[in-house]
Design a protein around this motif. Structure first.
Motif, short mmCIF file in Angstrom:
data_model
loop_
_atom_site.label_atom_id
_atom_site.label_comp_id
_atom_site.label_asym_id
_atom_site.label_seq_id
_atom_site.Cartn_x
_atom_site.Cartn_y
_atom_site.Cartn_z
N VAL A 48 -22.01 -7.84 34.06
CA VAL A 48 -22.60 -8.93 34.85
C VAL A 48 -24.12 -8.73 34.92
O VAL A 48 -24.59 -7.67 35.35
N PHE A 49 -24.85 -9.76 34.51
CA PHE A 49 -26.31 -9.74 34.56
C PHE A 49 -26.77 -10.85 35.51
O PHE A 49 -26.58 -12.03 35.22
N ALA A 50 -27.37 -10.47 36.63
CA ALA A 50 -27.88 -11.44 37.60
C ALA A 50 -29.40 -11.40 37.56
O ALA A 50 -30.01 -10.37 37.89
N GLY A 51 -30.01 -12.51 37.16
CA GLY A 51 -31.46 -12.57 37.00
C GLY A 51 -32.19 -12.65 38.34
O GLY A 51 -31.59 -12.59 39.41
N ARG A 52 -33.51 -12.82 38.27
CA ARG A 52 -34.34 -12.89 39.48
C ARG A 52 -33.90 -14.07 40.35
O ARG A 52 -33.78 -15.20 39.89
N TYR B 11 -6.51 -1.49 33.94
CA TYR B 11 -7.71 -0.69 34.18
C TYR B 11 -8.90 -1.60 33.95
O TYR B 11 -9.22 -1.97 32.83
N SER B 12 -9.56 -1.96 35.05
CA SER B 12 -10.70 -2.88 35.00
C SER B 12 -11.97 -2.15 35.38
O SER B 12 -12.02 -1.46 36.40
N GLN B 13 -13.00 -2.30 34.54
CA GLN B 13 -14.30 -1.65 34.78
C GLN B 13 -15.38 -2.74 34.79
O GLN B 13 -15.56 -3.46 33.80
N LEU B 14 -16.08 -2.84 35.91
CA LEU B 14 -17.13 -3.84 36.06
C LEU B 14 -18.48 -3.14 36.20
O LEU B 14 -18.64 -2.24 37.03
N PHE B 15 -19.44 -3.58 35.39
CA PHE B 15 -20.80 -3.05 35.43
C PHE B 15 -21.75 -4.21 35.71
O PHE B 15 -21.72 -5.22 35.02
N ALA B 16 -22.59 -4.06 36.74
CA ALA B 16 -23.47 -5.15 37.14
C ALA B 16 -24.90 -4.67 37.27
O ALA B 16 -25.16 -3.53 37.70
N HIS B 17 -25.84 -5.56 36.92
CA HIS B 17 -27.27 -5.29 37.03
C HIS B 17 -27.91 -6.46 37.76
O HIS B 17 -27.76 -7.62 37.36
#
Length: 461
Positions: A228-232, A251-257
Motif C-alpha cells: 500500500v502506497f499512500a501519497g501526500r 497467511y496475509s502480509q501487508l506492507f504500507a508506506h
C-alpha cells in the motif's frame, strides 16, 4: 524436508509455464526472489520467540498450484450468500488467484482510476508499477520471496492524484477447486497525493458438495502479499473480512508506506477460518501521518488466528492507534504480537496500542506480547493487554432481568466488539458487521445455508 524445497523444485520444473502465463512486471523479480530463497526457510513455531502459528507447517501440505491458469468454474453467489455486505460498491472478484471484473466496473470508474489485474495495469501504467511493485515487500522475508517467485498475477488499485472516489471498491476473494489448492495472491494499492479511496476485501470458500446432504470442505491455502502506497495528504481505508472454511489456511502480509499527511485506516475482521496469520508492517514516513489499525477475531472449534503488527514512526508529529480484540471459545487459540518503534527523528509522536481478549471457554488459549521501542524522549506512547472471561456480575444482572443465559452471553460478547466495529469508515458497513457478528455468535458455523444469495453476479473474462 524444508517446506520451501517443494516449491523451489516446482519452480525449476515449471519455470517456462509460470513465466508464459504471467507478465514481465512479475517475471522480472523472480530471479532475485529465487536467490533470496537459497538456504532460507519459513518461520517455525518458537523461531520468533512467541507462540505464533508455524508458517512452515502452513505451507508444508502438498497443495496443487494452478500454474497453467486453468479456468475453474465457481458459483459466485453461492460462495458468499448473506455474508458480503449488500453495499453500493465497484465490485471485482478473484477466483483463487485470478481477477475477474464485473459489470459494475465496466466504464463506471472515474477517469484514470484502475481496479483490475496486475497484468492489465502493467500495460496501462507500466512506469508507475515498475517503480512500486516489490519495493515495500522485502525479499529477505522468506514468505514474501516465495510469493514473489510463484505469483502469476494479482490485483491493482490505482487512484491518480487528487481523485476522491465517491463509493468503495470491493474485492471478493473466492476459493474454488475440486482438489486442495494453494493460491499466491498479490495486490498493489497506489493512492496518489490528495486522493482518497476505500476498499472492502471479503475472503470466502466455495464448499465442495460430496452429495446432496453433506458438504466436505476442500483444503486451501492463501499466500497473500499487499503493498500500500499512500501519497501526500492521501486517505485510504481497508476493511478485510475473512469468512472461510475450517480447512482454509491464510497467511496475509501487508506492507504500507505513508507520505506526509497521509491517513490510513485498516480493519481486519476474522469471523470464520481455519488457521490464519495476518502480518502488518506500516511505515509513517512523512510528518503529520495518521494510522488506525484495528483487528477483531472470533474463534471457535480449533481455529488458530494470529495478528502481528509493526508500526514504524519515522517522521515527527505522527499519530498511530492500534486496537485488537479477540473472543475465543471451544479449543480455539489466538496470538497477538504488536510492535511500535519510534525513531530518533520522530519527536512529538503519539502512538497507542491495546489488545483485549475474552476467553469464553476454559479450553481457549490466548498469547499476547505488546512491545514498545522508543528512541526519542518527546513522545506520548502506551500499550496494554488484558485477557479475561465474561463479567459474571453483568451476566447475573442480565439473567435477573429475565434474559436467558445464552442470549446474555451473546449480548456481552457483541458489546465487547463494538468499539472495533466503530473504527470502520466504509458507509453502511458498521451495521452490516454488527449483524455478521451477532450471527457468528449465535450460529456455530457462522453462516446460513438456507437463504437466497444476496448478490447475483458472475465473473467476466
Amino acid at each position: 524436508m524444508n517446506a520451501l524445497e517443494q516449491y523451489i523444485t516446482l519452480y525449476h520444473e515449471a519455470r517456462e509455464a509460470i513465466d508464459t502465463h504471467s507478465c514481465e512486471l512479475l517475471n522480472r523479480l523472480r530471479p532475485e526472489a529465487l536467490k533470496a530463497l537459497e538456504g532460507a526457510r519459513l518461520p517455525r513455531k518458537g523461531d520468533e520467540g512467541f507462540e505464533k502459528t508455524s508458517v512452515e507447517e502452513m505451507f508444508a501440505p502438498d497443495y496443487g498450484i494452478n500454474i497453467q491458469r486453468v479456468n475453474i468454474p465457481v458459483d459466485v453467489a453461492a460462495s458468499f450468500r448473506c455474508d458480503v455486505p449488500n453495499l453500493s460498491t465497484w465490485l471485482g472478484v478473484t477466483v483463487n488467484d485470478a481477477f475477474h471484473p464485473t459489470a459494475t466496473l465496466e466504464g463506471k470508474l472515474p477517469e484514470g482510476v484502475l481496479f483490475c489485474s496486475l497484468s492489465r495495469a502493467a500495460k496501462l501504467i507500466p512506469d508507475v508499477l515498475a517503480e512500486k511493485y516489490g519495493s515495500l515487500a522485502p525479499l529477505d522475508n522468506a514468505a514474501v520471496a516465495l510469493n514473489t517467485l510463484l505469483a502469476q498475477d494479482g490485483v491493482c488499485v490505482y487512484v491518480p492524484r487528487g481523485v476522491q472516489l465517491e463509493k468503495p471498491l470491493q474485492l471478493v476473494n473466492i476459493f474454488s477447486s475440486p482438489t486442495p489448492l494453494l493460491a499466491f495472491r498479490r495486490m498493489v494499492v497506489i493512492v496518489e497525493d490528495d486522493a482518497s479511496a476505500q476498499l472492502l476485501v471479503c475472503d470466502h470458500t466455495q464448499v465442495s458438495r460430496t452429495d446432496s446432504s453433506e458438504s466436505t470442505p476442500t483444503a486451501y491455502m492463501s499466500s497473500q502479499v499487499i503493498e500500500v502506497f499512500a501519497g501526500r495528504n492521501a486517505s485510504f481505508s481497508l476493511c478485510d473480512i475473512e469468512e472461510s472454511s475450517s480447512a482454509t489456511s491464510r497467511y496475509s502480509q501487508l506492507f504500507a508506506h505513508q507520505a506526509q499527511g497521509a491517513r490510513l485506516v485498516i480493519d481486519g475482521v476474522s469471523l470464520t477460518s481455519g488457521t490464519t496469520r495476518n502480518d502488518y508492517d506500516i511505515h509513517l514516513a512523512g510528518e503529520h501521518c495518521d494510522t488506525r489499525l484495528a483487528g477483531m477475531v472470533i474463534g471457535s472449534d480449533s481455529q488458530h488466528i494470529d495478528n502481528c503488527s509493526r508500526v514504524f514512526h519515522k517522521a515527527p508529529r505522527c499519530r498511530s492507534n492500534q486496537m485488537f480484540k479477540y473472543v475465543l471459545t471451544d479449543k480455539s487459540q489466538g496470538a497477538f504480537e504488536g510492535g511500535i518503534e519510534v525513531d530518533r527523528s520522530a519527536p512529538f509522536t503519539e502512538a497507542y496500542q491495546s489488545n483485549r481478549n475474552l476467553l469464553a471457554s476454559t479450553d481457549a488459549r490466548m498469547h499476547t506480547m505488546p512491545q514498545l521501542l522508543i528512541y526519542n524522549d518527546d513522545v506520548k506512547c502506551s500499550h496494554g493487554a488484558t485477557t479475561g472471561q465474561l463479567d459474571q456480575d453483568a451476566l447475573f444482572y442480565m439473567r435477573s432481568r429475565g434474559i436467558p443465559e445464552q442470549e446474555a452471553r451473546v449480548m456481552l460478547m457483541q458489546a465487547f466488539m463494538s468499539d472495533v466495529i466503530d473504527t470502520v469508515t466504509i458507509p453502511g458497513l458498521q451495521d452490516r458487521l454488527r449483524h455478521l457478528v451477532e450471527r457468528r455468535f449465535t450460529s456455530p458455523e457462522g453462516f446460513c445455508h438456507e437463504c437466497a444469495s444476496c448478490h447475483d453476479i458472475t465473473p467476466e473474462a
